[in-house]
Motif scaffolding. Structure first.
Motif, PDB file in Angstrom:
ATOM      1  N   MET A  62       0.133 -12.076   4.133  1.00 64.10           N
ATOM      2  CA  MET A  62       0.652 -11.960   2.768  1.00 64.10           C
ATOM      3  C   MET A  62       1.417 -10.651   2.649  1.00 64.10           C
ATOM      4  N   VAL A  63       2.598 -10.744   2.070  1.00 61.59           N
ATOM      5  CA  VAL A  63       3.425  -9.561   1.824  1.00 61.59           C
ATOM      6  C   VAL A  63       3.698  -9.488   0.327  1.00 61.59           C
ATOM      7  N   VAL A  64       3.587  -8.295  -0.228  1.00 67.51           N
ATOM      8  CA  VAL A  64       3.975  -8.126  -1.621  1.00 67.51           C
ATOM      9  C   VAL A  64       5.072  -7.080  -1.684  1.00 67.51           C
ATOM     10  N   ASP A  65       6.093  -7.379  -2.445  1.00 74.74           N
ATOM     11  CA  ASP A  65       7.130  -6.394  -2.717  1.00 74.74           C
ATOM     12  C   ASP A  65       6.782  -5.732  -4.046  1.00 74.74           C
ATOM     13  N   PHE A  66       6.159  -4.554  -3.963  1.00 76.57           N
ATOM     14  CA  PHE A  66       5.712  -3.899  -5.190  1.00 76.57           C
ATOM     15  C   PHE A  66       6.889  -3.549  -6.099  1.00 76.57           C
ATOM     16  N   HIS A  67       8.057  -3.398  -5.520  1.00 70.70           N
ATOM     17  CA  HIS A  67       9.246  -3.115  -6.312  1.00 70.70           C
ATOM     18  C   HIS A  67       9.475  -4.211  -7.362  1.00 70.70           C
ATOM     19  N   GLN A  68       9.149  -5.454  -6.996  1.00 75.63           N
ATOM     20  CA  GLN A  68       9.313  -6.585  -7.907  1.00 75.63           C
ATOM     21  C   GLN A  68       8.207  -6.633  -8.966  1.00 75.63           C
ATOM     22  N   GLU A  69       7.089  -6.012  -8.651  1.00 78.56           N
ATOM     23  CA  GLU A  69       5.891  -6.189  -9.475  1.00 78.56           C
ATOM     24  C   GLU A  69       5.638  -5.020 -10.417  1.00 78.56           C
ATOM     25  N   THR A  70       6.436  -3.962 -10.278  1.00 81.11           N
ATOM     26  CA  THR A  70       6.099  -2.725 -10.975  1.00 81.11           C
ATOM     27  C   THR A  70       7.292  -2.186 -11.745  1.00 81.11           C
ATOM     28  N   THR A  71       7.027  -1.178 -12.563  1.00 81.30           N
ATOM     29  CA  THR A  71       8.100  -0.435 -13.224  1.00 81.30           C
ATOM     30  C   THR A  71       8.164   0.943 -12.565  1.00 81.30           C
ATOM     31  N   PRO A  72       9.252   1.675 -12.748  1.00 82.68           N
ATOM     32  CA  PRO A  72       9.405   2.951 -12.029  1.00 82.68           C
ATOM     33  C   PRO A  72       8.358   3.999 -12.394  1.00 82.68           C
ATOM     34  N   ASN A  73       7.701   3.847 -13.541  1.00 82.74           N
ATOM     35  CA  ASN A  73       6.712   4.858 -13.940  1.00 82.74           C
ATOM     36  C   ASN A  73       5.294   4.542 -13.484  1.00 82.74           C
ATOM     37  N   ASP A  74       5.085   3.401 -12.863  1.00 84.17           N
ATOM     38  CA  ASP A  74       3.734   3.010 -12.464  1.00 84.17           C
ATOM     39  C   ASP A  74       3.201   3.920 -11.360  1.00 84.17           C
ATOM     40  N   VAL A  75       1.939   4.289 -11.505  1.00 82.66           N
ATOM     41  CA  VAL A  75       1.237   5.010 -10.450  1.00 82.66           C
ATOM     42  C   VAL A  75      -0.068   4.257 -10.205  1.00 82.66           C
ATOM     43  N   VAL A  76      -0.248   3.799  -8.979  1.00 79.16           N
ATOM     44  CA  VAL A  76      -1.404   2.951  -8.666  1.00 79.16           C
ATOM     45  C   VAL A  76      -2.065   3.468  -7.395  1.00 79.16           C
ATOM     46  N   THR A  77      -3.313   3.849  -7.497  1.00 76.41           N
ATOM     47  CA  THR A  77      -4.076   4.256  -6.320  1.00 76.41           C
ATOM     48  C   THR A  77      -5.070   3.168  -5.949  1.00 76.41           C
ATOM     49  N   VAL A  78      -5.131   2.856  -4.679  1.00 76.91           N
ATOM     50  CA  VAL A  78      -6.104   1.896  -4.163  1.00 76.91           C
ATOM     51  C   VAL A  78      -6.987   2.625  -3.154  1.00 76.91           C
ATOM     52  N   ILE A  79      -8.287   2.425  -3.295  1.00 73.46           N
ATOM     53  CA  ILE A  79      -9.252   3.050  -2.390  1.00 73.46           C
ATOM     54  C   ILE A  79     -10.033   1.917  -1.726  1.00 73.46           C
ATOM     55  N   ALA A  80     -10.214   1.988  -0.403  1.00 73.24           N
ATOM     56  CA  ALA A  80     -10.904   0.904   0.302  1.00 73.24           C
ATOM     57  C   ALA A  80     -11.645   1.458   1.511  1.00 73.24           C
ATOM     58  N   THR A  81     -12.620   0.712   1.960  1.00 75.53           N
ATOM     59  CA  THR A  81     -13.396   1.106   3.138  1.00 75.53           C
ATOM     60  C   THR A  81     -12.474   1.387   4.312  1.00 75.53           C
ATOM     61  N   ARG A  82     -11.571   0.460   4.567  1.00 71.03           N
ATOM     62  CA  ARG A  82     -10.568   0.612   5.619  1.00 71.03           C
ATOM     63  C   ARG A  82      -9.222   0.272   5.015  1.00 71.03           C
ATOM     64  N   PRO A  83      -8.130   0.820   5.528  1.00 75.81           N
ATOM     65  CA  PRO A  83      -6.816   0.481   4.991  1.00 75.81           C
ATOM     66  C   PRO A  83      -6.630  -1.036   4.939  1.00 75.81           C
ATOM     67  N   LEU A  84      -6.021  -1.512   3.860  1.00 79.12           N
ATOM     68  CA  LEU A  84      -5.818  -2.948   3.682  1.00 79.12           C
ATOM     69  C   LEU A  84      -4.446  -3.388   4.170  1.00 79.12           C
ATOM     70  N   THR A  85      -3.538  -2.432   4.361  1.00 79.03           N
ATOM     71  CA  THR A  85      -2.179  -2.768   4.811  1.00 79.03           C
ATOM     72  C   THR A  85      -1.890  -1.993   6.086  1.00 79.03           C
ATOM     73  N   ASP A  86      -0.964  -2.532   6.880  1.00 77.93           N
ATOM     74  CA  ASP A  86      -0.705  -1.875   8.164  1.00 77.93           C
ATOM     75  C   ASP A  86       0.700  -1.266   8.241  1.00 77.93           C
ATOM     76  N   ASN A  87       1.399  -1.233   7.115  1.00 81.97           N
ATOM     77  CA  ASN A  87       2.724  -0.622   7.154  1.00 81.97           C
ATOM     78  C   ASN A  87       2.860   0.525   6.145  1.00 81.97           C
ATOM     79  N   GLU A  88       1.736   1.101   5.752  1.00 78.69           N
ATOM     80  CA  GLU A  88       1.750   2.227   4.818  1.00 78.69           C
ATOM     81  C   GLU A  88       0.828   3.309   5.365  1.00 78.69           C
ATOM     82  N   ASP A  89       1.013   4.548   4.864  1.00 76.70           N
ATOM     83  CA  ASP A  89       0.168   5.662   5.302  1.00 76.70           C
ATOM     84  C   ASP A  89      -0.994   5.865   4.337  1.00 76.70           C
ATOM     85  N   TRP A  90      -2.160   5.544   4.790  1.00 80.48           N
ATOM     86  CA  TRP A  90      -3.370   5.733   3.987  1.00 80.48           C
ATOM     87  C   TRP A  90      -3.985   7.098   4.311  1.00 80.48           C
TER      88      TRP A  90
END
Lengths: 259, 259
Positions: free
Chosen positions: B210-238
């Motif tokens: 599954m891929v999500v394009d957050f650019h499509q889902e968000t506005t420029p002012n959004d700030v979203v932090t996700v915390i997880a046991t292990r990184p959930l994505t493999d193309n971002e820097d956690w």
């Protein structure tokens, strides 16, 4: 006025039929459009579904109607706001932990002049309804009277009834209170109940065109009591409670009453 | 090991993408098959969905994946039982009221020799897990230290961290704790986080295709932090946290940290 609904059963039973009648009152046949909630017990655990939207429009309510969660103890409420704004934290049932059990509570009615009388130290309300404040006060009174769960739990419910008598002096106080095993219902002006057992018949909901043949849905040993603000069916004999009357149910059976 | 997931955001955001990755670990790509739960805050109120079934088989989990409840603060947990049997009352998140707010908590890890050390008087566990016992002890410590909510809430979270340091001496104690506004995350051995803000890119879930394009889902002012046991994505820097490290987030922003 809000609508209350509870169920006590001796085997896990789904409440879809009764809940379907209730949600119609949330904006279709009734004016109760300010949110709704339902708590199902499963062992010592419980799950609550709530929404600040009218129940007849709520996607979560649709889930409950189509997804038959079975439980021996259920409490539900549809809200028409009088005290406190329409928001999630003001929707019933409310839940707190007492004696290592989840206690759930729903209230129908309205209190006056209650704020100075219902202050608490430990059990604090999150929202700003008279209902939640009365619940917290009731929990704190029980905790103070019985720091540990009394071995005779009936005495705790009778003590809760005495507190409810005081709350009724502040206004209208129809209440349902459960620890997942027992349900106490207390009538201020509107509360009715029915116990269904073999031989089961058919029941016709008042609020929507739906008939259930309980004979098809149950086994001969099932005992299921439903308690509601007003009777939900028009072809069965409901017990209509009088002001100050109360009942305690467990596993579908009436085990104590008074008032 | 259990899986933890939390989200802190400055605008109500749906967690469907991250939750979809997490539930795959509940029986498909991971061994976490003993129930799951998720708590969404909405103002001061919160709603919790839980199930003792594996998340990958749960109808309620399917609902969450298809029904995007938006929230600024979410805590979630998938359980692999080690202490306490598999049942509803043992599934996280756990919730208690402190200072007139709902506090939710989830734990990953296992404690030893904790029973005599974590006894409480007011905040009592309902189930029989080490996790809930530690939560009740933590709530009671906070309530005793601060009978009323301190005006400087950061000091309360720093006090909670000191208690978590003690709990970590009893075993593995990765924890998430929230009052709906703030989220404290405490790392014992496995916890990672990422803050997403403009310019948003695409993210690829590790556990499912599954891929999500957050650019499509968000506005420029959004700030979203996700915390997880292990990184959930493999193309971002956690940010991979170290043992004893902790962070407090509010509205998606890191506002305090240490350890």
């Amino acid at each position: 006025m809000c609508e209350l609904l509870a169920m006590s059963a001796n085997v896990p039973t789904d409440i879809v039929f009764s809940f379907t009648g209730l949600v119609e009152r949330g904006g279709v046949t009734g004016p109760h459009v300010d949110g709704w909630g339902i708590t199902f017990y499963e062992g010592k655990g419980c799950r609550t579904f709530k929404d600040a939207k009218p129940s007849c429009e709520s996607e979560v309510a649709s889930l409950i109607k189509s997804y038959p969660i079975k439980s021996c103890t259920v409490i539900s409420h549809i809200r028409q706001a009088n005290r406190g704004r329409v928001c999630l934290e003001n929707t019933h049932p409310f839940t707190r932990v007492l004696w290592g059990r989840y206690w759930s509570y729903a209230h129908n009615g309205q209190l006056s002049g209650y704020k100075p009388k219902l202050k608490t130290d430990i059990y604090l309300p999150v929202g700003n309804t008279d209902s939640e404040m009365a619940f917290c006060w009731l929990m704190e009174r029980l905790q103070q009277k019985y720091p540990k769960r009394p071995s005779n739990i009936k005495s705790a419910f009778r003590y809760a009834v005495k507190q409810a008598d005081q709350l009724r002096e502040l206004g209208v106080f129809n209440m349902m209170l459960s620890d997942g095993d027992y349900i106490l219902v207390y009538c201020s002006n509107n509360l009715s109940w029915i116990t269904r057992r073999a031989p089961f018949g058919k029941a016709q909901l008042i609020d929507t065109d739906m008939v259930v043949d309980f004979h098809q849905e149950t086994t001969p040993n099932d005992v299921v009591t439903v308690i509601a603000t007003r009777p939900l069916t028009d072809n069965e004999d409901w017990h209509v409670m009088k002001p100050g009357q109360w009942c305690v149910f467990r596993h579908g059976e009436l085990i104590d009453q008074g008032g």
